[in-house]
Design a protein around this motif. Sequence first.
Motif, short mmCIF file in Angstrom:
data_model
loop_
_atom_site.label_atom_id
_atom_site.label_comp_id
_atom_site.label_asym_id
_atom_site.label_seq_id
_atom_site.Cartn_x
_atom_site.Cartn_y
_atom_site.Cartn_z
N ALA A 1 5.29 -6.76 23.27
CA ALA A 1 5.68 -7.70 23.83
C ALA A 1 5.90 -7.28 25.19
CB ALA A 1 7.17 -8.45 23.42
N ILE A 2 6.69 -6.28 25.39
CA ILE A 2 6.73 -5.65 26.90
C ILE A 2 5.50 -5.31 27.41
CG2 ILE A 2 7.86 -3.80 28.10
CD1 ILE A 2 9.97 -3.79 25.81
N LYS A 3 4.54 -4.58 26.73
CA LYS A 3 3.29 -4.31 27.34
C LYS A 3 2.52 -5.66 27.84
CE LYS A 3 0.65 -1.56 24.88
NZ LYS A 3 -0.05 -0.97 23.78
N ARG A 4 2.49 -6.70 27.40
CA ARG A 4 2.06 -8.14 27.75
C ARG A 4 2.55 -8.33 29.06
NH1 ARG A 4 1.55 -11.44 22.06
NH2 ARG A 4 0.24 -10.02 21.14
N ILE A 5 3.67 -8.43 29.17
CA ILE A 5 4.61 -8.64 30.47
C ILE A 5 4.26 -7.77 31.36
CG2 ILE A 5 6.65 -8.90 31.38
CD1 ILE A 5 7.57 -10.21 28.73
N VAL A 6 4.22 -6.42 31.25
CA VAL A 6 4.06 -5.50 32.32
C VAL A 6 2.64 -5.54 32.73
CG1 VAL A 6 3.92 -2.74 32.76
CG2 VAL A 6 5.83 -3.85 31.54
N GLN A 7 1.86 -5.88 31.83
CA GLN A 7 0.21 -5.75 32.20
C GLN A 7 0.14 -6.95 33.24
OE1 GLN A 7 -2.30 -3.74 30.95
NE2 GLN A 7 -3.62 -4.92 32.49
N GLU A 8 0.78 -8.10 33.03
CA GLU A 8 0.54 -9.05 33.99
C GLU A 8 1.28 -9.01 35.21
OE1 GLU A 8 -0.73 -12.95 35.10
OE2 GLU A 8 -1.36 -12.04 33.57
N PHE A 9 2.53 -8.68 35.35
CA PHE A 9 3.44 -8.51 36.30
C PHE A 9 3.66 -7.15 36.78
CE2 PHE A 9 4.58 -12.15 33.98
CZ PHE A 9 4.38 -13.33 34.88
N GLY A 10 3.40 -6.15 36.00
CA GLY A 10 3.61 -4.79 36.77
C GLY A 10 5.05 -4.36 36.38
N SER A 11 5.29 -3.24 36.59
CA SER A 11 6.74 -2.64 36.53
C SER A 11 6.86 -1.76 37.67
CB SER A 11 6.93 -1.77 35.18
OG SER A 11 6.29 -0.60 35.09
N SER A 12 8.28 -1.00 37.57
CA SER A 12 8.76 0.06 38.79
C SER A 12 7.58 1.13 38.74
CB SER A 12 10.11 0.23 38.59
OG SER A 12 10.29 0.87 37.28
N VAL A 13 7.18 1.44 37.63
CA VAL A 13 6.26 2.40 37.51
C VAL A 13 4.87 2.09 37.57
CG1 VAL A 13 6.15 4.94 36.05
CG2 VAL A 13 7.92 2.95 35.40
N GLN A 14 4.37 0.88 37.22
CA GLN A 14 2.84 0.53 37.04
C GLN A 14 2.88 -0.59 37.62
OE1 GLN A 14 1.57 0.06 32.92
NE2 GLN A 14 0.59 -1.54 33.33
N ALA A 15 1.46 -0.71 38.39
CA ALA A 15 1.20 -1.95 39.16
C ALA A 15 0.73 -2.99 38.09
CB ALA A 15 0.25 -1.57 40.13
N GLY A 16 0.88 -4.30 38.42
CA GLY A 16 0.26 -5.23 37.37
C GLY A 16 -1.37 -5.35 37.48
#
Length: 183
Positions: A120-135
Amino acid sequence: MSVRVSVSGLRELDAALGELPKATARNVLKRVLIKAGQPVADAASALAPKDTGELSASIKVGSKISNAVGNAEFAAVMRGGGTKAEAVSALRGARRTAAGQGSFAVAYIGPTKAKSKKDAIKRIVQEFGSSVQAGKPYLRPAWDGNKNQVLDIIKRDLGDEIIKTAKRAAKRKAAKAAKLAKG
């Protein structure tokens, strides 16, 4: 992320929907919304990363969205030592009070429920990114590229669905009247 779309200029269709029973009209709208959302789901699936293929395969169109109205009332009665019957009564009361609020029909386009919190977290990070990974968005570009097609499908198919449903209802009503007249 939730996107709301309002379509204007469909007064005749709205009036025709108003002629149908409420549950029937809601089901007509859901069928059309699900059909209209399919191009967005297909595009999102094509844009989603293919590392495991799980995300791409999980993108669907549906109308099942959890109804949280009344859950707090149910939980409050149970925490207060009430019976399950009292809690259900509180839940139903809250839903009756909220009736008419919100959307008449809703369609959901996106990944189905993840099998784990990590997915679930990977899906959100994939779309929006995180502090470590661009969306690397897949849903937003799918919507942006297909929203006009979605609206065109709604405009085109809603009238046909209403007519078909009204004919089926009239046929059932006539058959029921004929059966009553015979018996």
